[in-house]
Design a protein around this motif. Structure first.
Motif, PDB file in Angstrom:
ATOM      1  N   PRO A  98       0.814  -1.217   0.000  1.00  0.00           N
ATOM      2  CA  PRO A  98       0.000   0.000   0.000  1.00  0.00           C
ATOM      3  C   PRO A  98       0.852   1.273   0.000  1.00  0.00           C
ATOM      4  O   PRO A  98       0.495   2.256  -0.661  1.00  0.00           O
ATOM      5  N   GLU A  99       1.981   1.234   0.724  1.00  0.00           N
ATOM      6  CA  GLU A  99       2.850   2.411   0.766  1.00  0.00           C
ATOM      7  C   GLU A  99       3.442   2.711  -0.612  1.00  0.00           C
ATOM      8  O   GLU A  99       3.565   3.880  -1.012  1.00  0.00           O
ATOM      9  N   GLN A 100       3.804   1.663  -1.347  1.00  0.00           N
ATOM     10  CA  GLN A 100       4.350   1.877  -2.686  1.00  0.00           C
ATOM     11  C   GLN A 100       3.291   2.419  -3.644  1.00  0.00           C
ATOM     12  O   GLN A 100       3.580   3.283  -4.477  1.00  0.00           O
ATOM     13  N   TRP A 139       0.681   4.197  -2.744  1.00  0.00           N
ATOM     14  CA  TRP A 139       0.452   5.577  -2.308  1.00  0.00           C
ATOM     15  C   TRP A 139       1.518   6.513  -2.870  1.00  0.00           C
ATOM     16  O   TRP A 139       1.216   7.566  -3.416  1.00  0.00           O
ATOM     17  N   ASP A 140       2.788   6.108  -2.747  1.00  0.00           N
ATOM     18  CA  ASP A 140       3.874   6.951  -3.245  1.00  0.00           C
ATOM     19  C   ASP A 140       3.784   7.140  -4.758  1.00  0.00           C
ATOM     20  O   ASP A 140       4.057   8.231  -5.272  1.00  0.00           O
ATOM     21  N   THR A 150       0.987   9.730  -5.427  1.00  0.00           N
ATOM     22  CA  THR A 150       1.106  11.077  -4.860  1.00  0.00           C
ATOM     23  C   THR A 150       2.436  11.768  -5.131  1.00  0.00           C
ATOM     24  O   THR A 150       2.565  12.964  -4.865  1.00  0.00           O
ATOM     25  N   THR A 151       3.421  11.039  -5.653  1.00  0.00           N
ATOM     26  CA  THR A 151       4.746  11.616  -5.843  1.00  0.00           C
ATOM     27  C   THR A 151       4.920  12.078  -7.274  1.00  0.00           C
ATOM     28  O   THR A 151       4.757  11.293  -8.214  1.00  0.00           O
ATOM     29  N   TRP A 199      -7.190  12.829   2.681  1.00  0.00           N
ATOM     30  CA  TRP A 199      -5.749  12.547   2.743  1.00  0.00           C
ATOM     31  C   TRP A 199      -5.504  11.653   3.964  1.00  0.00           C
ATOM     32  O   TRP A 199      -5.467  12.119   5.098  1.00  0.00           O
ATOM     33  N   PRO A 251      -2.895   8.693   4.345  1.00  0.00           N
ATOM     34  CA  PRO A 251      -1.873   7.768   3.842  1.00  0.00           C
ATOM     35  C   PRO A 251      -1.714   6.544   4.739  1.00  0.00           C
ATOM     36  O   PRO A 251      -1.796   6.665   5.956  1.00  0.00           O
ATOM     37  N   PRO A 252      -1.489   5.337   4.128  1.00  0.00           N
ATOM     38  CA  PRO A 252      -1.511   5.083   2.688  1.00  0.00           C
ATOM     39  C   PRO A 252      -2.849   4.469   2.250  1.00  0.00           C
ATOM     40  O   PRO A 252      -2.875   3.557   1.423  1.00  0.00           O
ATOM     41  N   ARG A 253      -3.943   4.967   2.799  1.00  0.00           N
ATOM     42  CA  ARG A 253      -5.231   4.314   2.588  1.00  0.00           C
ATOM     43  C   ARG A 253      -6.170   5.058   1.632  1.00  0.00           C
ATOM     44  O   ARG A 253      -6.796   4.431   0.776  1.00  0.00           O
TER      45      ARG A 253
END
Length: 245
Positions: free
Chosen positions: A17-19, A21-22, A25-26, A54, A56-58
Motif C-alpha cells: 500500500p505504501e508503494q 500511495w507513493d 502522490t509523488t 488525505w 496515507p496510505p489508505r
C-alpha cells in the motif's frame, strides 16, 4: 447541459500500500504525468484541484469544480478517489473511482475516459512491478493536426513495425532518440500500445478515436535521462511529423 459520470476499477498488484500511495502522490513517479499533492485536506491537488481526503496510505481524493467549466477539460466537476488496502503477501488492493460531470458530447467523452482508464491503471501496475520508487524523466508528445483524423493511430503502429505484434510479444523496435531496443509489448488494443524496455516505458495513444491527436508518452528511468529530455521530445515529434506528413 452537464451529465454525471462514474468510472470504477478494482485491482490487486504486487506492491505494498505504501508503494501504491507513493506512486500516486509523488510527482517524480513515472507512470502517468508529474503530479504533486499538498499533503493535507484542503491542500492543492494540481490543475486547480483540492485534496478532499488525505489518509496515507489508505485514501486519497481530489476534486476540481467550476460551474463555468474546468480549464482544459470538457467538465464542470472532476473527482479522483483512490482507496488502498493491504492484502496477503505484501500486496495491495486498489479501488479507483473517476467521477464528475461532462459538459459536452457525453458519449464520446465517457468512452474516451473509460478506455484511457484501463491503459493508465495498467501503466501504474507496470510501474509498481518493474520500476517502483524510481524517478522518471517524462516526455509527452502530440502528433500534428493530420493525426486527428479517425483511423490515424494505425499509421503510427505500422511505422514502428508492430502492426502484427500482439500483447506479450518481445519485439525489436527502432525508438527515436534511443535507437534500436528490445521491448515487451505490455499492452495492445485498437486504441493504445504500450512498450516496456529495461529502463523505460513508451505509451502510444490513439486519441484520434475521440477527436484528438495521436500522442506518445515516454517514461525514462535511465540515469541521465533528464539531460536528454529535449532531444527525446524532438526526435519523437519529428517522427510523428514524418508519419503524418
Amino acid at each position: 447541459m452537464g451529465r454525471a459520470f462514474e468510472i470504477v476499477r478494482e485491482f490487486e498488484v504486487d506492491a505494498s500500500p505504501e508503494q501504491v500511495w507513493d506512486a500516486i502522490t509523488t510527482g517524480a513517479a513515472g507512470w502517468l504525468w508529474p503530479a504533486e499533492y499538498e499533503p493535507r485536506v484542503g491542500g492543492a491537488a494540481g490543475l486547480g484541484g483540492v485534496v478532499t481526503a488525505w489518509d496515507p496510505p489508505r485514501r486519497l481524493t481530489s476534486r476540481q469544480e467550476d460551474p463555468d467549466g474546468i480549464e482544459g477539460l470538457p467538465q464542470s466537476l472532476n473527482q479522483l478517489d483512490n482507496l488502498i488496502e493491504p492484502r496477503e503477501g505484501g500486496r495491495a488492493w486498489v479501488r479507483y473511482v473517476h467521477s464528475g460531470i461532462f459538459t459536452d458530447d457525453w458519449d464520446n467523452q465517457y468512452d474516451g475516459a473509460n478506455r484511457h482508464t484501463d491503459f493508465y491503471l495498467h501503466t501504474l501496475r507496470q510501474y509498481l512491478v518493474h520500476f517502483t520508487g524510481l524517478p522518471a524523466t517524462q516526455s509527452d508528445i502530440h502528433g500534428p493536426k493530420a493525426s486527428m483524423a479517425k483511423g490515424s493511430f494505425g499509421a503510427a503502429v505500422r511505422a514502428l513495425g508492430l502492426d502484427g505484434a500482439a500483447e506479450g510479444d518481445t519485439v525489436r523496435v527502432e525508438l527515436p532518440g534511443a535507437g534500436a531496443a528490445d521491448a515487451l509489448v505490455d499492452f495492445r488494443n485498437e486504441y493504445f500500445l504500450g512498450l516496456r524496455t529495461g529502463d523505460a516505458m513508451y505509451r502510444f495513444f490513439g486519441r484520434d478515436a475521440w477527436g484528438g491527436p495521436v500522442g506518445i508518452a515516454v517514461h525514462d528511468f535511465a540515469p541521465g535521462s533528464a539531460a536528454e529530455q529535449e532531444r527525446t521530445k524532438k526526435a519523437w515529434r519529428t517522427w510523428l511529423q514524418d508519419v503524418y506528413a
